[in-house]
Design an enzyme around this catalytic site. Structure first.
Site, short mmCIF file in Angstrom:
data_model
loop_
_atom_site.label_atom_id
_atom_site.label_comp_id
_atom_site.label_asym_id
_atom_site.label_seq_id
_atom_site.Cartn_x
_atom_site.Cartn_y
_atom_site.Cartn_z
N ASN A 58 8.77 73.17 59.83
CA ASN A 58 8.18 72.26 58.85
C ASN A 58 9.33 71.45 58.28
O ASN A 58 10.25 72.01 57.67
CB ASN A 58 7.45 73.05 57.76
N SER A 137 8.86 51.69 60.17
CA SER A 137 7.56 51.06 60.41
C SER A 137 7.65 49.60 59.99
O SER A 137 8.49 49.23 59.16
CB SER A 137 6.51 51.77 59.54
N TYR A 152 4.01 55.65 51.60
CA TYR A 152 4.44 55.47 52.99
C TYR A 152 5.36 54.26 53.09
O TYR A 152 6.45 54.35 53.68
CB TYR A 152 3.19 55.28 53.86
N LYS A 156 9.30 54.28 54.21
CA LYS A 156 9.73 53.55 55.42
C LYS A 156 10.76 52.46 55.08
O LYS A 156 11.69 52.22 55.85
CB LYS A 156 8.51 52.95 56.12
N1 LIG Z 1 1.26 55.14 65.03
C1 LIG Z 1 1.64 54.05 64.40
O1 LIG Z 1 0.92 53.03 64.37
C2 LIG Z 1 2.97 53.99 63.72
C3 LIG Z 1 3.41 52.73 63.24
C4 LIG Z 1 4.63 52.64 62.61
C5 LIG Z 1 5.41 53.77 62.45
N2 LIG Z 1 4.96 54.97 62.90
C6 LIG Z 1 5.82 56.13 62.69
O2 LIG Z 1 6.11 56.76 63.93
C7 LIG Z 1 6.28 58.15 63.73
C8 LIG Z 1 5.36 58.91 64.68
O3 LIG Z 1 4.02 58.54 64.40
P1 LIG Z 1 2.80 58.93 65.35
O4 LIG Z 1 1.84 57.82 65.25
O5 LIG Z 1 3.29 59.37 66.67
O6 LIG Z 1 2.21 60.16 64.51
P2 LIG Z 1 1.34 61.42 64.96
O7 LIG Z 1 0.70 61.20 66.29
O8 LIG Z 1 0.50 61.74 63.79
O9 LIG Z 1 2.46 62.57 65.14
C9 LIG Z 1 3.22 62.96 64.04
C10 LIG Z 1 4.26 63.98 64.45
O10 LIG Z 1 4.99 64.36 63.28
C11 LIG Z 1 4.91 65.78 63.12
N3 LIG Z 1 4.88 66.18 61.71
C12 LIG Z 1 4.05 65.75 60.73
N4 LIG Z 1 4.30 66.41 59.58
C13 LIG Z 1 5.29 67.30 59.84
C14 LIG Z 1 5.98 68.27 59.08
N5 LIG Z 1 5.68 68.51 57.79
N6 LIG Z 1 6.95 68.99 59.69
C15 LIG Z 1 7.25 68.80 60.99
N7 LIG Z 1 6.64 67.89 61.77
C16 LIG Z 1 5.67 67.15 61.21
C17 LIG Z 1 3.61 66.17 63.81
O11 LIG Z 1 3.67 67.55 64.13
P3 LIG Z 1 2.33 68.47 64.20
O12 LIG Z 1 1.70 68.17 65.53
O13 LIG Z 1 2.86 69.85 64.10
O14 LIG Z 1 1.47 68.07 63.06
C18 LIG Z 1 3.65 65.25 65.03
O15 LIG Z 1 4.47 65.76 66.02
C19 LIG Z 1 5.99 58.42 62.26
O16 LIG Z 1 7.19 58.46 61.52
C20 LIG Z 1 5.17 57.21 61.86
O17 LIG Z 1 5.26 56.94 60.48
C21 LIG Z 1 3.76 55.11 63.53
#
Ligand SMILES: NC(=O)c1ccc[n+]([C@@H]2O[C@H](COP(=O)([O-])OP(=O)(O)OC[C@H]3O[C@@H](n4cnc5c(N)ncnc54)[C@H](OP(=O)(O)O)[C@@H]3O)[C@@H](O)[C@H]2O)c1
Length: 247
Positions: A58, A137, A152, A156
């Protein structure tokens, strides 16, 4: 094979963007350590990525974070690359509706969590002249009408500036620190906003290129920063967003 012999740590590597980054690193010759909170998802992900292991942590718990780094060093002897990717997205609310616990949770995972991993990994990156890639982001670059995810956006935006601070602090150690700012990417995080055809069309149209992104498109940019192709690049902030942030 742009990362042959490299050891890379990817936080939040169990799914979405982190999974795509870890897979691309592995396909390019790296040994990859992925971390996440949920054991089942992590095991499944590491079974699908050759030359990877999963270590549960975590990101909110500094002992968990230290354990990941200690185990990585025990098993592989070094760390060349850290990708600060783990993150959560809050419920959409205007600022006056957010309670302090929600605010603190988002800041703790998306900002202090990146501090925790970076702090633990830096001593080892000093030894390898390694590299850090922060996943921020588009929301860290500008405000969007109706976005209403202030904690958020704050986390970011802070990560964008910390990228530059860390790049300056550790340039003397030959550690490069760069940052990627994705637009809307098709992952579990954005699923709630892409439920209907109308939602999808709206999100596609937010991006001048005419569509949302795929995790692999972000992963390719991360690979570039992690590789020697970017050997003279540090403190850079790269939008990978179909043009969303230039509107
Ligand atoms: N998707 C978008 O549109 C987007 C856009 C801009 C930026 N981002 C950024 O890109 C990154 C990845 O996003 P994503 O869309 O791939 O998200 P996602 O599919 O929701 O995956 C999030 C990941 O973070 C892990 N995580 C969350 N809380 C945690 C904690 N307390 N301790 C350890 N691990 C944790 C999750 O692990 P678990 O599986 O164990 O929960 C998962 O592996 C993030 O920083 C997000 O803000 C995403």
């Amino acid at each position: 094979m742009r990362l042959s012999g490299k050891v890379a740590l990817v936080t939040g590597g169990s799914r979405g963007i982190g999974f795509a980054i870890a897979k691309n690193f592995s396909e390019n010759g790296a040994t990859v350590i992925i971390t996440a909170k949920n054991q089942e998802r992590l095991d499944k992900a590491s079974s699908e990525i050759p030359n990877s292991i999963g270590i549960v942590a975590n990101i909110r718990n500094k002992d968990d974070v230290k354990n990941v780094v200690d185990k990585t060093i025990e098993k592989f002897g070094k760390i060349d690359i850290l990708v600060n990717n783990a993150g959560i997205f809050p419920k959409i609310k205007e600022l006056h509706e957010i309670d302090e616990d929600e605010w603190n949770e988002v800041l703790d995972v998306n900002l202090t969590g990146q501090f925790r991993f970076t702090k633990e990994v830096i001593p080892y990156l000093k030894k390898t002249s390694g590299s850090i890639i922060n996943i921020s982001s588009d929301a860290g670059l500008k405000a969007y009408q109706g976005f209403n995810a202030d904690a958020y956006s704050a986390a970011k935006a802070a990560l964008v500036l910390l990228t530059k601070c860390w790049a300056l602090e550790y340039a003397k150690d030959k550690i490069r620190v760069n940052c990627i700012c994705p637009g809307v990417v098709d992952t579990d995080m954005t699923k709630p906003f892409l439920k209907t055809q109308k939602d999808k069309e709206f999100m596609d149209n937010e991006h001048p290129i005419g569509r949302i992104g795929q995790p692999e498109e972000v992963a390719k940019a991360v690979l570039y920063f992690a590789s020697d192709d970017a050997s003279w690049i540090t403190g850079a902030i790269l939008a990978v967003d179909g043009g969303e942030s230039i509107k």
